[in-house]
Design a protein around this motif. Structure first.
Motif, mmCIF file in Angstrom:
data_model
loop_
_atom_site.group_PDB
_atom_site.id
_atom_site.type_symbol
_atom_site.label_atom_id
_atom_site.label_comp_id
_atom_site.label_asym_id
_atom_site.label_seq_id
_atom_site.Cartn_x
_atom_site.Cartn_y
_atom_site.Cartn_z
ATOM 1 N N GLY A 121 18.868 24.979 74.148
ATOM 2 C CA GLY A 121 17.908 24.116 73.470
ATOM 3 C C GLY A 121 17.405 22.999 74.372
ATOM 4 N N ARG A 122 16.398 22.294 73.892
ATOM 5 C CA ARG A 122 15.760 21.237 74.685
ATOM 6 C C ARG A 122 15.819 19.887 73.980
ATOM 7 N N VAL A 123 15.976 18.852 74.794
ATOM 8 C CA VAL A 123 15.808 17.469 74.340
ATOM 9 C C VAL A 123 14.651 16.871 75.129
ATOM 10 N N ILE A 124 13.645 16.385 74.429
ATOM 11 C CA ILE A 124 12.506 15.723 75.069
ATOM 12 C C ILE A 124 12.617 14.231 74.786
ATOM 13 N N VAL A 125 12.794 13.448 75.838
ATOM 14 C CA VAL A 125 12.924 11.995 75.693
ATOM 15 C C VAL A 125 11.691 11.338 76.303
#
Length: 284
Positions: A179-183
């Motif tokens: 999965g991805r985390v976009i900050v």
């Protein structure tokens, strides 16, 4: 639909799974009988006990953010976020978490591009009143990001965090492998043309480095994107953009509006960093 995200939720009291009872106003009820009723505006408040020491955005700050974002000034940022998360939201049953959802503006753009189940969390009930109206198909929760998230292990495909605090261990727990985390964070020089005159807070030195350091134990940094957006603002916009951020806790709104009232066309540049973090494919 609202119910699509419910299987991923966990009761903050006993950590049991929730069910959704209705019709509206809905309730979240766990297998042990703990129940949380939706507010009339559509969000759920899962906080109990001592609550939180975190300072929530006020109704006036939220209104300023709603007006500024609703005018489309940060539309390019919203589209960039939506593009970055779409690859991991393409499968049936995908779920996105908007951590610090605010008024739900960025999540709305994601859902318009890639319809999927969604959870939005924020500490401000004033923000969630608007988020629930904008994203009625999402589960919108009052919650403190510093607490364990009321979400099951490895239940989320993507997390977006736009100008909000991060909880890397909890993000790692709830994110699925791959999965991805976009900050999104402001970059040095963000709105520099107007920051001092409107009382906005400066960007702390080394902000991006601290972000990477806090996340590296749990995620790999896959990409860093710098996005500049040229803005043309009038006096109302100037007051809104200054008051909608952290400085809004310290500024006096009437004085700010009065000081910018005569402005008709002010140019400024919004400078953002979008950091893309990925969870290990093997879930380790």
């Amino acid at each position: 639909m609202l119910s699509d995200a419910v299987p991923a939720l966990r009761c903050p009291v006993c950590q049991g799974p929730f069910g959704l009872s209705g019709p509206a106003p809905f309730s979240l009820r766990c297998v042990a009988g703990h129940s949380f009723d939706a507010a009339k505006q559509g969000y759920f408040n899962l906080l109990s006990g001592k609550g939180t020491v975190f300072e929530a955005d006020t109704a006036e700050m939220v209104a300023a953010r709603n007006d500024f974002l609703g005018a489309g000034h940060y539309a390019a940022l919203a589209e960039a976020i939506a593009e970055l998360v779409s690859p991991v939201l393409s499968a049936a049953g995908s779920l996105i978490l908007d951590s610090g959802t605010g008024t739900g503006h960025y999540l709305r753009t994601v859902l318009d591009r890639t319809p999927t189940a969604a959870i939005g969390i924020d500490i401000s009930k004033f923000a969630l009143r608007r988020a629930a109206r904008l994203n009625p198909g999402a589960i919108n929760l009052v919650w403190d990001i510093w607490r364990p998230l009321p979400i099951a292990d490895h239940a989320v495909d993507a997390i977006i965090v736009v100008f909000a605090p991060r909880n890397p261990p909890e993000f790692a727990r709830v994110l699925r492998p791959g999965g991805r985390v976009i900050v999104v964070t402001p970059r040095n020089g963000h709105l520099g043309e107007i920051a001092e005159r409107t009382g906005m807070l400066g960007i702390e030195p080394g902000k991006d480095e601290r972000l990477a350091e806090s996340m590296q134990e749990f995620f790999a940094l896959a990409d860093t994107i710098q996005l500049d957006v040229d803005l043309k603002l009038d006096g109302r916009d100037l007051a809104d953009v200054a008051f909608m951020g952290p400085a809004g806790h310290h500024l006096e709104r009437p004085a700010l509006v009065a000081s910018t009232a005569t402005e008709t066309s002010v140019h400024a540049t919004a400078k953002f960093t979008l950091s893309v973090f990925t969870a290990p494919e093997d879930g380790s």
